[in-house]
Write a protein that holds these residues in place. Structure first.
Motif, PDB file in Angstrom:
ATOM      1  N   LYS A 121       0.835  -1.192   0.000  1.00 14.86           N
ATOM      2  CA  LYS A 121       0.000   0.000   0.000  1.00 14.86           C
ATOM      3  C   LYS A 121       0.875   1.251   0.000  1.00 14.86           C
ATOM      4  N   GLU A 171      -4.490  10.358  -0.455  1.00 11.18           N
ATOM      5  CA  GLU A 171      -5.302   9.153  -0.504  1.00 11.18           C
ATOM      6  C   GLU A 171      -4.410   7.921  -0.612  1.00 11.18           C
ATOM      7  N   GLU A 172      -4.973   6.773  -0.208  1.00  9.15           N
ATOM      8  CA  GLU A 172      -4.207   5.533  -0.225  1.00  9.15           C
ATOM      9  C   GLU A 172      -4.436   4.777  -1.524  1.00  9.15           C
ATOM     10  N   THR A 173      -3.372   4.236  -2.066  1.00  8.76           N
ATOM     11  CA  THR A 173      -3.461   3.379  -3.234  1.00  8.76           C
ATOM     12  C   THR A 173      -2.481   2.215  -3.000  1.00  8.76           C
ATOM     13  N   ASP A 174      -2.034   1.553  -4.034  1.00  8.34           N
ATOM     14  CA  ASP A 174      -1.042   0.491  -3.869  1.00  8.34           C
ATOM     15  C   ASP A 174      -0.262   0.338  -5.163  1.00  8.34           C
ATOM     16  N   PHE A 212       0.773   5.645   0.240  1.00  5.24           N
ATOM     17  CA  PHE A 212      -0.003   6.850   0.541  1.00  5.24           C
ATOM     18  C   PHE A 212       0.463   7.967  -0.377  1.00  5.24           C
ATOM     19  N   ASP A 213      -0.482   8.465  -1.186  1.00  9.58           N
ATOM     20  CA  ASP A 213      -0.192   9.551  -2.112  1.00  9.58           C
ATOM     21  C   ASP A 213      -0.289  10.874  -1.354  1.00  9.58           C
ATOM     22  N   LYS A 215       4.702   7.767   6.066  1.00  7.68           N
ATOM     23  CA  LYS A 215       3.623   6.828   5.780  1.00  7.68           C
ATOM     24  C   LYS A 215       4.006   5.779   4.740  1.00  7.68           C
ATOM     25  N   ASN A 216       5.112   5.999   4.052  1.00  6.72           N
ATOM     26  CA  ASN A 216       5.546   5.045   3.025  1.00  6.72           C
ATOM     27  C   ASN A 216       6.874   4.370   3.371  1.00  6.72           C
TER      28      ASN A 216
END
Length: 532
Positions: A424, A432-435, A426-427, A483-484
């Motif tokens: 996952k 927003e969260e993506t993957d 985090f942009d 977050k990443n």
């Protein structure tokens, strides 16, 4: 439907899951194939049942995942029964959590898979020509000439490429004189698609039962109280013609220890199992995929999924050649990558199946006294449980030895050839969260840069991609952030360092570099992949 065409870039023989997936993937790249099948129409029989996580990832990339999830259900677990008594119970609850967006085994019948893919073809104006038989096939250096029988008429069709997806009795394979090496298992088997009134097994679990007379299995289907029931035929019924479910029920009840209450019998058949593999997956301009290339026991629900992945692996390579974007040698990588997968699968399922079916004294001792304890121990070990899920779900399949990989990195966890990990992301811009898999949803290669780049370097890189690979590379950039952090840890990226990778259209990593180097990236794409 009458076939009027005289030439096609790709002819697909066989409209089962493998052939339909092949057609659907080619359509994603703008290739309009012709697909034929000798049957009158799509199957209405359930057939294969399990759709593994790797196949679900393909359906997600195609934009079809919602329908697949809505039309099926996840298996809750696996229950082992020995001589009529429960011996072990293994829960599948989130067994693959963190490894994929689909951490479960999904139950979704082959007939539904075929309907799903047929609808995809229909939306892209690609019909299936049913009741069409391949009569003969002749190859030259430039094309393949085939003679077909369609709607009572003889048709000659020239093709640039032919895909044999026509099952275990493949006409394409026979026309090419490719040996189908292997053997047939000694026992006969039965399969029933039934509605049962048995509360004791209505728990969403797969129930496998072993006994002195063989084995049986109850597989829950998406429809309430409906099951796939399989088992070996008793010796006295092996050669009986016109066998009915009612004649098998006493043996099924004896092995399972369950008073089986059948409300409706939708389908019952008997069959023999084979373990065979084609000696070659390619002959000049013809390829074999799915059951035409390999068949094995149904252990682990691997067959249909392996065929889908054969098509997924070959389609982007063939589409690139047909579109004039990739050089012909890329096609050599199909057999080089998929034959080892098929061989490993064949050997693994054969060993497991022989243990299940063996009636030798030491096998009986193992199954009765040791197997329950071994299963419980293995399933309670997180590392073993995750490894088993990776194997069954097919997300552990890697092409590290492939000639179309380039590893210029010190990383040891993730290497070129591996499936892109599901991570996952985090942009920070969009909040927003993506993957990472979502980043690879578009057809084509995906160029990912992980780490801090100066704005001027980022601009230069984006300009280079636009000028040199506008229709080939989809570009994504992920700078470091709290977050990443897990993404950077997974790829073993040190602070203040960067890593670049190119993900193939089938979501396997082709190139990893411990820096961003446009010369090395260009070398990979031009000289190793063969981008033109």
């Amino acid at each position: 439907m009458i076939l009027n065409e005289q030439h096609t870039p790709v002819l697909i023989v066989g409209a089962g899951p493998s052939g339909l997936m092949m057609a659907a993937q080619l359509l994603r790249y703008g290739i309009q194939p012709i697909i034929i099948d000798s049957k009158q129409g799509p199957t209405d029989e359930s057939k294969a049942l399990a759709v593994q996580a790797r196949s679900l990832e393909i359906y997600r990339q195609m934009g079809l995942i919602d329908r697949v999830l809505e039309g099926g259900k996840a298996a809750e677990g696996l229950s082992f029964n020995l001589d009529g008594k429960k011996a072990a119970s293994l829960s599948f609850n989130n067994v693959g959590e963190g490894q994929t967006a689909f951490p479960f085994i999904h139950l979704y019948q082959q007939s539904k898979n075929e309907k799903l893919l047929l609808d995809f073809l229909t939306r892209h104006v690609c019909p299936v020509y049913w009741e069409t038989n391949l009569m003969s096939l002749k190859q030259t250096e430039k094309c393949v000439e085939v003679n077909l029988q369609n709607a009572g008429q003889a048709i000659t069709l020239t093709c640039d490429w032919v895909i044999g997806a026509d099952g275990a009795h493949s006409s394409v394979r026979k026309q090419l004189n490719i040996p189908f090496s292997g053997d047939t298992y000694a026992h006969g088997f039965y399969l029933a698609d039934v509605e049962l009134l048995n509360e004791e097994i209505n728990d969403g679990y797969v129930h496998l039962c072993l006994g002195g007379q063989g084995f049986s299995g109850f597989f829950p289907m998406p429809e309430f109280t409906r099951y796939r029931v399989i088992g070996n035929l008793p010796a006295k019924l092996e050669k009986k013609e016109g066998l009915r479910l009612e004649e098998v029920l006493p043996y099924l009840q004896n092995i399972s220890g369950i008073q089986v209450n059948v409300k409706n019998n939708y389908w019952f058949t008997t069959y023999r199992l084979h373990h065979r593999m084609a000696d070659k997956f390619r002959e000049q301009r013809c390829f074999l995929i799915g059951d035409a290339a390999h068949i094995h026991s149904p252990v682990g629900g691997q067959g249909m999924n392996t065929g889908l992945q054969d098509a997924y692996n070959l389609a982007w390579k063939l589409a690139g050649v047909v579109n004039g974007r990739l050089k012909h040698p890329i096609l050599d990588s199909y057999a080089a990558e998929r034959m080892p997968v098929a061989k490993t699968l064949l050997n693994t399922t054969d060993r497991v199946f022989n243990i299940v079916m063996s009636n030798k004294w030491y096998s009986r001792v193992f199954k009765t006294w040791l197997m329950p304890s071994v299963l419980k121990f293995a399933w309670n070990n997180k590392g073993i449980r995750e490894a088993l899920f990776k194997r069954v779900s097919q997300i552990d399949i890697s092409y590290r030895d492939s000639a179309i990989n380039l590893q210029i990195s010190q990383s040891t966890k993730v290497k070129a050839g591996d499936r892109l990990p599901y991570l996952k992301v985090f942009d920070e811009k969009k909040q927003e969260e993506t993957d990472l898999h979502e980043w690879c949803s578009k057809a084509g290669f995906t160029f990912i840069v992980l780490g801090k780049l100066a704005e001027s370097d980022l601009f230069t890189l984006a300009k280079w991609i636009t000028q040199n690979y506008p229709a080939t590379l989809n570009f994504f950039y992920l700078p470091p952030s709290a977050k990443n952090l897990h993404v950077f840890e997974a790829f073993e990226i040190n602070p203040n360092r960067v890593k670049s990778l190119i993900v193939r259209p089938d979501m396997h990593i082709g190139f990893i570099n411990d820096k961003v180097d446009m010369v090395l990236t260009d070398n990979y794409l031009r000289n190793i992949v063969g981008v033109m």
